[in-house]
Design a protein around this motif. Structure first.
Motif, short mmCIF file in Angstrom:
data_model
loop_
_atom_site.label_atom_id
_atom_site.label_comp_id
_atom_site.label_asym_id
_atom_site.label_seq_id
_atom_site.Cartn_x
_atom_site.Cartn_y
_atom_site.Cartn_z
N PHE A 342 56.11 42.85 42.16
CA PHE A 342 55.00 42.15 42.81
C PHE A 342 53.83 43.09 43.11
O PHE A 342 52.67 42.70 43.05
CB PHE A 342 55.45 41.47 44.11
N TRP A 343 54.16 44.35 43.44
CA TRP A 343 53.10 45.30 43.77
C TRP A 343 52.08 45.40 42.62
O TRP A 343 50.88 45.28 42.82
CB TRP A 343 53.70 46.68 44.09
N GLU A 344 52.62 45.56 41.39
CA GLU A 344 51.68 45.70 40.25
C GLU A 344 51.08 44.35 39.85
O GLU A 344 49.93 44.30 39.38
CB GLU A 344 52.33 46.41 39.06
N ILE A 345 51.82 43.27 40.08
CA ILE A 345 51.26 41.95 39.76
C ILE A 345 50.08 41.66 40.70
O ILE A 345 49.01 41.21 40.29
CB ILE A 345 52.34 40.85 39.89
N ASN A 346 50.28 41.98 41.98
CA ASN A 346 49.23 41.77 42.98
C ASN A 346 48.00 42.64 42.65
O ASN A 346 46.85 42.20 42.75
CB ASN A 346 49.79 42.12 44.37
N LYS A 347 48.28 43.87 42.23
CA LYS A 347 47.17 44.78 41.85
C LYS A 347 46.43 44.22 40.63
O LYS A 347 45.20 44.31 40.54
CB LYS A 347 47.71 46.17 41.50
N ALA A 348 47.19 43.68 39.69
CA ALA A 348 46.55 43.13 38.49
C ALA A 348 45.63 41.98 38.88
O ALA A 348 44.51 41.84 38.37
CB ALA A 348 47.62 42.64 37.51
N SER A 349 46.08 41.20 39.84
CA SER A 349 45.28 40.07 40.31
C SER A 349 44.00 40.60 40.98
O SER A 349 42.90 40.06 40.77
CB SER A 349 46.13 39.26 41.29
N PHE A 350 44.14 41.66 41.75
CA PHE A 350 42.97 42.27 42.41
C PHE A 350 41.96 42.78 41.37
O PHE A 350 40.77 42.45 41.41
CB PHE A 350 43.45 43.40 43.33
#
Ligand code: PA5
Length: 418
Positions: A342-350
Motif C-alpha cells: 500500500f505504501w508504494e500504491i499510495n505514493k503512485a497515487s500521489f
C-alpha cells in the motif's frame, strides 16, 4: 529537515519568485529582527519562551498525574484553544490509556449530550482552555462539566479541573476561588499560535504524546528559519509563493496529502491562515484535500473547474506501515497490484495526482522525513513563521481577528449579555 518543491508549468516562475523575494527582503528582515509593532503577539516566535525545559517538565509531571488517575480527559476549548492539540492527538495517539473528549467547540445539545455520555462511569479530568474567558462555547460547556463533576465527585471535583487562561483573568480568579489547577495561557501568544505553550502541550502530554520531541522539532525549525541565507529559506519562499499566486488570481490554497493522519492538522492550518490573513478584503481562502478520498469528490473541480486554486501537498518520505493487497484465488481484475505494498500504491497515487494537477494549477510539495512528534513540531513552527511573513507581505495584521469579534457582538446581543 523539511524540503519545499515546486511543480509549476510556468517557465518564468523562477524569475517571478526571485523578484517577489527581492521586493520583500525588508519585510522579511524586519520579521527576523523583531517588530516592535507586534511584540505583544510574538511570544511564540522564540519556542523556548513558553516551551523551555522547565515548563515542559512541569506539564509532563501534571500529565503523568492525570494519566494515572483519568480514563477520560475533556479538552474544553474552541479554535486556537484546541486545534493544535487535537491535530497531534488524532494523528499520533497510540494508546487508549486516556480517552480524549472534545467539548467547548459546539453549542449543539445533541453533540454535547453525546460527549457527556462518553464520560459516564469513567474517571474524568478536564482542562478548560480560554484565553479570553468570554467565549460562549467553552464557557457554556465548562458550566455543564462543572455540574457533572460536582454531582459525581462533590467537594473533590475541583481536584479534577484544570483551567488554562491568562494571568489576572476572570478564569484565574475562578481557579483561586475554587481551588482548580491554573495553567498560564501566555498573554503574548494568540490562540492559533499557541501550539507550543501549555494550551497545546498539556492535552498532548495527557494523550501520551512525547511533547519534548515535538518541542525539539519546533526549536530546530526555528533555528533553521531564523538563521542562514534569506533566498534559500523555505518559509520565506513559501510565503512569497503564496503572495505571488494570490496576485496572479489564485484565490484558494488547498493543503492536501495522501495521509489521513493529517485530517485534523488541516483544521489547525485553515484557522491559522484564515484568521491571520482574511481581512481588509484580502487573503487566500484556505481549504483542505483529504486524498485519496476527496479526489473522488473534489478531483473533478480541481482538474477542470474554475482556475481558482493552487495546491500545497504534505508528503511523508518514510514508510509508516507494511501492508499489501495480497492476491487470492479470485479473478478480481486487480492483479496489477500483485507484489506491491500500500505504501508504494499510495505514493503512485500521489505522484499521478501531482502530474495531472500540475497541468492545470501550481503544486507545491512540502516533504517531511517521517510523521512523528518531531515532524509536527517542525510543521507547526514552519507554518506559524510562514504565516506571519506571508501576512506581512500581504499587508495585513497577522495577529488580530476583528471579523470574529463582529459575530460575537450580535450573538451576545441576541442572548441578552450585558
Ligand atoms: O486564534 C484565536 O485567537 C482564536 O481563534 C481563539 O483561539 C478562539 O476564538 C478561542 O478564544 P478563547 O481561547 O479566548 O476562548
Amino acid at each position: 529537515m523539511l524540503n519545499l518543491r515546486i511543480e509549476d508549468k510556468n517557465p518564468h516562475l523562477k524569475d517571478e519568485l526571485n523578484e517577489i523575494m527581492e521586493e520583500n527582503k525588508a519585510v522579511f528582515r524586519s520579521v527576523l529582527d523583531g517588530e516592535s509593532e507586534y511584540v505583544d503577539s510574538l511570544g511564540w516566535f522564540s519556542v523556548d519562551k513558553w516551551a523551555n525545559p522547565k515548563e515542559v517538565k512541569k506539564l509532563q509531571e501534571l500529565a503523568v498525574h492525570i494519566r494515572e488517575k483519568a480514563d477520560v480527559f475533556v479538552i474544553v476549548g474552541v479554535g486556537g484553544s484546541n486545534n493544535a492539540a487535537r491535530s497531534v492527538i488524532e494523528a499520533l495517539q497510540s494508546d487508549d490509556k486516556v480517552k480524549i473528549v472534545y467539548m467547548g467547540n459546539t453549542l449543539s445539545p445533541w453533540e454535547l449530550q453525546k460527549a457527556l455520555k462518553e464520560l459516564e462511569g469513567k474517571s474524568v479530568y478536564i482542562d478548560c482552555i480560554a484565553k479570553n474567558f468570554e467565549t460562549l462555547e467553552p464557557g457554556a460547556s465548562f458550566r455543564v462539566l462543572r455540574k457533572f463533576l460536582s454531582d459525581k465527585y462533590q467537594e473533590k471535583a475541583n481536584e479534577r479541573i484544570i483551567a488554562t487562561g491568562t494571568k489576572g483573568s476572570p478564569l484565574e480568579k475562578l481557579c483561586q476561588e475554587q481551588g482548580y489547577t491554573f495553567l498560564e495561557f501566555p498573554e503574548d501568544v494568540g490562540g492559533r499560535f499557541s501550539a507550543m505553550t501549555a494550551v497545546g502541550l498539556l492535552p498532548m502530554a495527557v494523550a501520551g504524546i512525547d511533547i519534548e520531541k515535538l518541542v525539539s522539532g519546533a526549536l530546530d525549525m526555528q533555528k533553521y528559519l531564523t538563521s542562514g541565507e534569506m533566498m534559500g529559506n523555505p518559509a520565506y519562499q513559501y510565503a512569497c509563493l503564496r503572495n505571488l499566486y494570490y496576485k496572479k488570481g489564485y484565490k484558494i490554497e488547498m493543503l492536501a496529502s495522501f495521509e489521513p493522519q493529517f485530517r485534523w492538522f488541516y483544521k489547525w492550518w485553515i484557522q491559522l491562515f484564515g484568521e491571520s490573513e482574511g481581512k481588509d478584503n484580502k487573503g487566500l481562502f484556505p481549504s483542505s484535500g483529504d486524498f485519496c478520498e476527496e479526489l473522488h469528490a473534489m478531483g473533478q473541480y480541481i482538474q477542470d473547474g474554475a482556475p481558482l486554486l493552487f495546491e500545497t501537498f504534505l508528503d511523508v518520505r518514510e514508510k509508516n506501515a507494511s501492508l499489501a493487497p495480497v492476491a487470492d484465488m479470485v479473478a478480481d481484475g486487480f492483479d496489477y497490484l500483485n507484489g506491491k505494498e500500500f505504501w508504494e500504491i499510495n505514493k503512485a497515487s500521489f505522484h499521478a495526482t501531482v502530474k495531472a494537477h500540475r497541468e492545470k494549477l501550481p503544486c507545491l510539495i512540502l516533504e517531511i522525513e517521517r510523521l512523528d512528534e518531531y515532524a509536527f513540531g517542525e510543521l507547526f513552527y514552519f507554518f506559524l513563521f510562514s504565516c506571519y511573513v506571508s501576512a506581512r507581505i500581504l499587508g495585513v495584521n497577522p495577529f488580530d481577528q476583528p471579523g470574529v469579534e463582529a459575530y460575537k457582538r450580535w450573538m451576545f446581543e441576541a442572548l441578552g449579555k450585558g
